[in-house]
Design a protein around this motif. Sequence first.
Motif, PDB file in Angstrom:
ATOM      1  N   MET A   1      -6.089  -4.921   0.836  1.00  0.00           N
ATOM      2  CA  MET A   1      -4.096  -4.829   1.691  1.00  0.00           C
ATOM      3  C   MET A   1      -3.474  -5.910   0.894  1.00  0.00           C
ATOM      4  SD  MET A   1      -3.610  -4.915   5.435  1.00  0.00           S
ATOM      5  CE  MET A   1      -3.507  -7.273   5.407  1.00  0.00           C
ATOM      6  N   ALA A   2      -2.474  -5.304   0.365  1.00  0.00           N
ATOM      7  CA  ALA A   2      -0.714  -6.537   0.629  1.00  0.00           C
ATOM      8  C   ALA A   2      -0.973  -6.992   1.438  1.00  0.00           C
ATOM      9  CB  ALA A   2      -0.418  -5.585  -0.469  1.00  0.00           C
ATOM     10  N   THR A   3      -0.958  -8.345   0.911  1.00  0.00           N
ATOM     11  CA  THR A   3      -0.135  -9.224   2.482  1.00  0.00           C
ATOM     12  C   THR A   3       0.938 -10.054   2.003  1.00  0.00           C
ATOM     13  OG1 THR A   3      -1.603 -11.529   0.869  1.00  0.00           O
ATOM     14  CG2 THR A   3      -3.005  -9.800   2.692  1.00  0.00           C
ATOM     15  N   ALA A   4       1.518 -10.897   2.526  1.00  0.00           N
ATOM     16  CA  ALA A   4       2.838 -11.545   2.819  1.00  0.00           C
ATOM     17  C   ALA A   4       2.953 -11.980   1.563  1.00  0.00           C
ATOM     18  CB  ALA A   4       2.940 -12.415   4.380  1.00  0.00           C
ATOM     19  N   GLY A   5       1.748 -12.422   1.309  1.00  0.00           N
ATOM     20  CA  GLY A   5       2.001 -13.667  -0.319  1.00  0.00           C
ATOM     21  C   GLY A   5       2.153 -12.790  -1.585  1.00  0.00           C
ATOM     22  N   ASP A   6       1.248 -11.154  -1.530  1.00  0.00           N
ATOM     23  CA  ASP A   6       0.897 -10.528  -2.503  1.00  0.00           C
ATOM     24  C   ASP A   6       1.554  -9.181  -2.851  1.00  0.00           C
ATOM     25  OD1 ASP A   6       0.110  -9.630  -5.061  1.00  0.00           O
ATOM     26  OD2 ASP A   6      -2.116  -9.380  -3.494  1.00  0.00           O
ATOM     27  N   GLY A  18       5.903  -7.243 -10.138  1.00  0.00           N
ATOM     28  CA  GLY A  18       6.106  -5.900  -8.469  1.00  0.00           C
ATOM     29  C   GLY A  18       7.443  -5.101  -8.418  1.00  0.00           C
ATOM     30  N   TRP A  19       7.220  -4.808  -7.795  1.00  0.00           N
ATOM     31  CA  TRP A  19       8.529  -3.895  -6.967  1.00  0.00           C
ATOM     32  C   TRP A  19       8.694  -4.835  -6.310  1.00  0.00           C
ATOM     33  CZ3 TRP A  19       9.261  -2.841  -2.384  1.00  0.00           C
ATOM     34  CH2 TRP A  19       8.384  -1.969  -1.006  1.00  0.00           C
ATOM     35  N   ARG A  20       8.203  -5.158  -4.966  1.00  0.00           N
ATOM     36  CA  ARG A  20       8.797  -6.355  -4.344  1.00  0.00           C
ATOM     37  C   ARG A  20       9.176  -7.615  -5.477  1.00  0.00           C
ATOM     38  NH1 ARG A  20       3.896  -6.704  -0.499  1.00  0.00           N
ATOM     39  NH2 ARG A  20       3.068  -4.538  -1.244  1.00  0.00           N
ATOM     40  N   THR A  32      16.626  -9.042   2.274  1.00  0.00           N
ATOM     41  CA  THR A  32      17.385  -7.389   2.570  1.00  0.00           C
ATOM     42  C   THR A  32      15.808  -6.754   3.079  1.00  0.00           C
ATOM     43  OG1 THR A  32      18.903  -7.459   1.564  1.00  0.00           O
ATOM     44  CG2 THR A  32      18.023  -5.341   1.678  1.00  0.00           C
ATOM     45  N   LEU A  33      14.891  -7.407   2.204  1.00  0.00           N
ATOM     46  CA  LEU A  33      13.449  -6.976   1.946  1.00  0.00           C
ATOM     47  C   LEU A  33      12.691  -7.545   3.050  1.00  0.00           C
ATOM     48  CD1 LEU A  33      10.881  -5.357   0.335  1.00  0.00           C
ATOM     49  CD2 LEU A  33       9.922  -7.436  -0.287  1.00  0.00           C
ATOM     50  N   ARG A  34      12.890  -8.147   3.917  1.00  0.00           N
ATOM     51  CA  ARG A  34      12.620  -8.559   5.534  1.00  0.00           C
ATOM     52  C   ARG A  34      13.034  -8.149   6.458  1.00  0.00           C
ATOM     53  NH1 ARG A  34       9.188 -12.898   4.736  1.00  0.00           N
ATOM     54  NH2 ARG A  34       9.120 -13.863   7.087  1.00  0.00           N
ATOM     55  N   VAL A  35      14.140  -8.138   6.053  1.00  0.00           N
ATOM     56  CA  VAL A  35      15.000  -6.829   7.903  1.00  0.00           C
ATOM     57  C   VAL A  35      14.448  -5.749   7.384  1.00  0.00           C
ATOM     58  CG1 VAL A  35      17.089  -6.157   8.023  1.00  0.00           C
ATOM     59  CG2 VAL A  35      16.878  -8.941   7.452  1.00  0.00           C
ATOM     60  N   VAL A  36      14.843  -4.931   5.718  1.00  0.00           N
ATOM     61  CA  VAL A  36      13.659  -3.176   5.776  1.00  0.00           C
ATOM     62  C   VAL A  36      12.682  -3.574   6.760  1.00  0.00           C
ATOM     63  CG1 VAL A  36      13.610  -2.231   4.609  1.00  0.00           C
ATOM     64  CG2 VAL A  36      15.578  -2.543   4.135  1.00  0.00           C
ATOM     65  N   VAL A  37      11.886  -3.957   6.069  1.00  0.00           N
ATOM     66  CA  VAL A  37      10.540  -4.269   6.781  1.00  0.00           C
ATOM     67  C   VAL A  37       9.802  -4.786   7.818  1.00  0.00           C
ATOM     68  CG1 VAL A  37       8.005  -5.468   5.937  1.00  0.00           C
ATOM     69  CG2 VAL A  37       9.421  -4.682   4.613  1.00  0.00           C
ATOM     70  N   GLY A  38      10.628  -5.554   8.293  1.00  0.00           N
ATOM     71  CA  GLY A  38      10.387  -5.983  10.285  1.00  0.00           C
ATOM     72  C   GLY A  38      11.598  -4.756  11.178  1.00  0.00           C
ATOM     73  N   VAL A  39      12.491  -4.250  10.346  1.00  0.00           N
ATOM     74  CA  VAL A  39      12.896  -2.461  11.568  1.00  0.00           C
ATOM     75  C   VAL A  39      11.937  -1.952  11.312  1.00  0.00           C
ATOM     76  CG1 VAL A  39      14.574  -1.381  11.152  1.00  0.00           C
ATOM     77  CG2 VAL A  39      15.477  -3.289  11.169  1.00  0.00           C
ATOM     78  N   LEU A  40      11.873  -1.577   9.797  1.00  0.00           N
ATOM     79  CA  LEU A  40      10.537  -0.552  10.075  1.00  0.00           C
ATOM     80  C   LEU A  40       8.908  -0.570  10.277  1.00  0.00           C
ATOM     81  CD1 LEU A  40       9.615   2.029   8.629  1.00  0.00           C
ATOM     82  CD2 LEU A  40       8.302   1.126   6.378  1.00  0.00           C
ATOM     83  N   VAL A  62       0.495   1.738  15.961  1.00  0.00           N
ATOM     84  CA  VAL A  62       0.601   0.421  15.900  1.00  0.00           C
ATOM     85  C   VAL A  62      -0.097  -0.262  15.364  1.00  0.00           C
ATOM     86  CG1 VAL A  62       0.436  -1.582  17.423  1.00  0.00           C
ATOM     87  CG2 VAL A  62       0.584   1.142  18.216  1.00  0.00           C
ATOM     88  N   PHE A  63      -1.707   0.658  14.604  1.00  0.00           N
ATOM     89  CA  PHE A  63      -1.965  -0.890  13.813  1.00  0.00           C
ATOM     90  C   PHE A  63      -1.455  -0.182  12.365  1.00  0.00           C
ATOM     91  CE2 PHE A  63      -6.083  -0.780  16.636  1.00  0.00           C
ATOM     92  CZ  PHE A  63      -5.359  -2.350  16.529  1.00  0.00           C
ATOM     93  N   ALA A  64      -1.064   0.868  11.961  1.00  0.00           N
ATOM     94  CA  ALA A  64      -0.119   0.263  10.680  1.00  0.00           C
ATOM     95  C   ALA A  64       1.070  -0.698  10.320  1.00  0.00           C
ATOM     96  CB  ALA A  64       0.119   2.244  10.733  1.00  0.00           C
ATOM     97  N   GLY A  65       1.658   0.327  11.810  1.00  0.00           N
ATOM     98  CA  GLY A  65       3.537  -0.924  12.148  1.00  0.00           C
ATOM     99  C   GLY A  65       2.816  -2.492  11.309  1.00  0.00           C
ATOM    100  N   LEU A  66       2.192  -2.661  12.289  1.00  0.00           N
ATOM    101  CA  LEU A  66       1.684  -3.950  11.958  1.00  0.00           C
ATOM    102  C   LEU A  66       0.937  -4.616  10.302  1.00  0.00           C
ATOM    103  CD1 LEU A  66       1.363  -6.664  13.723  1.00  0.00           C
ATOM    104  CD2 LEU A  66      -1.066  -6.028  14.645  1.00  0.00           C
ATOM    105  N   ALA A  67       0.388  -3.192  10.005  1.00  0.00           N
ATOM    106  CA  ALA A  67      -0.168  -3.859   8.777  1.00  0.00           C
ATOM    107  C   ALA A  67       1.585  -3.129   7.873  1.00  0.00           C
ATOM    108  CB  ALA A  67      -0.876  -2.220   7.784  1.00  0.00           C
ATOM    109  N   VAL A  68       2.202  -2.829   7.727  1.00  0.00           N
ATOM    110  CA  VAL A  68       3.462  -2.596   7.190  1.00  0.00           C
ATOM    111  C   VAL A  68       4.677  -4.054   7.488  1.00  0.00           C
ATOM    112  CG1 VAL A  68       5.807  -1.915   7.386  1.00  0.00           C
ATOM    113  CG2 VAL A  68       4.619  -0.481   7.730  1.00  0.00           C
ATOM    114  N   LEU A  69       4.571  -5.435   8.598  1.00  0.00           N
ATOM    115  CA  LEU A  69       4.872  -6.087   8.727  1.00  0.00           C
ATOM    116  C   LEU A  69       4.166  -6.884   8.214  1.00  0.00           C
ATOM    117  CD1 LEU A  69       5.643  -5.711  12.439  1.00  0.00           C
ATOM    118  CD2 LEU A  69       7.236  -5.943  10.720  1.00  0.00           C
ATOM    119  N   ALA A  70       2.381  -6.737   7.845  1.00  0.00           N
ATOM    120  CA  ALA A  70       2.084  -7.888   7.432  1.00  0.00           C
ATOM    121  C   ALA A  70       2.140  -8.070   5.769  1.00  0.00           C
ATOM    122  CB  ALA A  70       0.135  -7.375   7.609  1.00  0.00           C
ATOM    123  N   THR A  71       2.931  -7.522   4.686  1.00  0.00           N
ATOM    124  CA  THR A  71       3.009  -7.303   3.833  1.00  0.00           C
ATOM    125  C   THR A  71       4.066  -8.548   3.726  1.00  0.00           C
ATOM    126  OG1 THR A  71       4.620  -6.122   3.839  1.00  0.00           O
ATOM    127  CG2 THR A  71       2.443  -4.755   3.345  1.00  0.00           C
TER     128      THR A  71
END
Length: 138
Positions: A1-6, A18-20, A32-40, A62-71
């Motif tokens: 799983m990708a993390t905030a630093g990877d 990477g694309w990010r 912009t990336l943090r806002v989009v990831v945060g909103v999604l 809920v866990f999928a949303g948390l995983a998106v935020l964890a990126t």
Amino acid sequence: MATAGDSRTGSESAEEPGWRDRIRARPGGRLTLRVVVGVLGGAMIIGGLILVPFPGPGWLIVFAGLAVLATEFTWASRLLDFAKRRVRAATDWLQRQNWFVRVVAGLLTLACAAVIVWLALKLTTGFDLLAQARDLLG
């Protein structure tokens, strides 16, 4: 799983960003990336919490949303790890119990879900399942 630093996947070479990383390199890209990831991620968590009392994948969303935020957010990564440990511990505990405890746990879960559905219907639409059942039976 990708993390905030990877932000690299295993298929990319070490030299190729990477694309990010490419988005973060642009002016305003990191914000912009943090806002989009945060909103999604936030929308997924809120939607999942709304769906929790109903049949379907509420907690999974809920866990999928948390995983998106964890990126993008370290706090979300820590919260996701904590939640996974708690769910795993509860599941392991329940698996060690005898069939009676499992049945009681299942019935309590079903009763809680039924109460939540009844309250949701009554408070949002005014439809009272219990009153309708009483009218049908008596």
